[in-house]
Scaffold this active site. Sequence first.
Site, PDB file in Angstrom:
ATOM      1  N   LYS B  83      46.606 -64.641  91.365  1.00  0.00           N
ATOM      2  CA  LYS B  83      46.517 -63.762  92.535  1.00  0.00           C
ATOM      3  C   LYS B  83      45.244 -62.933  92.511  1.00  0.00           C
ATOM      4  CE  LYS B  83      51.542 -63.319  92.396  1.00  0.00           C
ATOM      5  NZ  LYS B  83      52.591 -62.414  91.914  1.00  0.00           N
ATOM      6  N   HIS B 133      35.558 -70.227  67.710  1.00  0.00           N
ATOM      7  CA  HIS B 133      36.962 -70.585  67.544  1.00  0.00           C
ATOM      8  C   HIS B 133      37.248 -70.397  66.054  1.00  0.00           C
ATOM      9  CE1 HIS B 133      40.793 -72.267  67.967  1.00  0.00           C
ATOM     10  NE2 HIS B 133      40.533 -73.437  68.494  1.00  0.00           N
TER      11      HIS B 133
END
Lengths: 177, 307
Positions: B83, B133
């Site tokens: 949204k 990572h």
Amino acid sequence: MPVVLDAQRISRSLARIAHEILERNHQVDELALIGIRRRGVPLAKRLAHAIHEIHHSEIPTGALDITLYRDDLMRTAVAAQPVIRRTEIPFSIDDKRILLVDDVLYTGRTIRAALDALIEFGRPKAIQLVVLVDRGHRELPIKADYVGKNVPTSLSQSVQVHLTEIDGRDEVEILES
Amino acid sequence: MKKDLLSIDDLTGDEIHLILDTSEAMREIGQRPIKKVPTLRGKTVVNLFYEPSTRTRTSFEIAEKRLSADTLNIAVSTSSVLKGETLADTAMNIEAMAPDMIVLRHPSSGACHVLARLCRSRIINAGDGMHEHPTQALLDAFTIRERKGRIEGLKVTIVGDLLHSRVLRSNIGLLTKLGAEVCACGPRTLIPAGLERCGVKISTSVDEAVAGADVIMMLRIQQERMQGAFLPSVREYFSTFGMTAARVARAKPDVIIMHPGPMNRGVEIASDVADGPYSVILEQVANGVAVRMAVLYLLAGGADASD
């Protein structure tokens, strides 16, 4: 720094405890020794050796690290986490009579953690507790079945156990802090 | 240890060894009949994933559950991010519910650093864009150390998409810190500028790069991050850089082949190599759980006074 046990007395205590263990447990093939890291582990190995000398039977021996079960782990937000060592129990503890071995019995919290940890490995027939030194000041309802020596202490003192395998010499001393 | 694990640069060599040693103890828990310890009881860990992930998310979640933490997963595809909520707003809202740790995977490099500044919760970087990572590099190092007994002095050859790879950046940081000799190999279009300053050898010939290697680490061709014309074709890439049995034969006889997954079979690695005797790819996945347990445990304690 008074020495409460020297090398000779440590070895005599362990020999006596080995006899007591055999006296109280008739089914020797049900026995297994599990030492609590760090100094319970060499003690468990010495007891296995002492029992072998008397009875000529091999008692399986393991090592238990209780760090992850401690009740004081996450209480302080400042200290670094204690180092975890390996738990190695290369046999099934189901229906065994487990002799849990540690160097010093104090508040009883380590033993509480060890019992929680052990029970996750199976269902032993019984668990008995072996300690080299009982210094008193229990905070939990825990009692040793075999004691090398009862050493009355005050809370301000600490009991240091030195074992050849880890510290290069056998000695138990009381330190004032 | 610092408050967060954002980058391999946050860790000293001693801390890396502490994590690897702790991982060894953690791996034993996965072999017990009851694969659970009560250590993180009452701690809440949020896994916030803005990119698709199977291995890393599952691995973190299993690690958290084995340590008895309460975990919840937020996959962006089902969240308010769709949204239009910003990362900062999402983070502040999650922070308001007072989790203890947030594991973040995000397509933008540096997203974890933004979160770490905004949040009191400890942040673990589970992959940020093309940046780092760190838990992948830690589990790779754990796997290497277990197979080879050491990391120092080994020749590690990393082949593939060097430009887009966060696994590469974390691995270079970690392996050079622990004294391995790292050689990075890939097509010229996929070599980032300045890579030679990271203390690695760079090669564009895979046959040359794998010669005498103790470890070959393959990187995935990341088609989702390639907007430009980096490669003429997948088939040409395989013939020039793909790891085939013939190329593996140029490395040391006891070489191990690694891949962070997901693999593109027939693109960067031949199937017979991926499933062959030198491959430790599934061991890497298994070790990932233990390494993440170690990181969660060590971060859950207090930060050092230096932090």
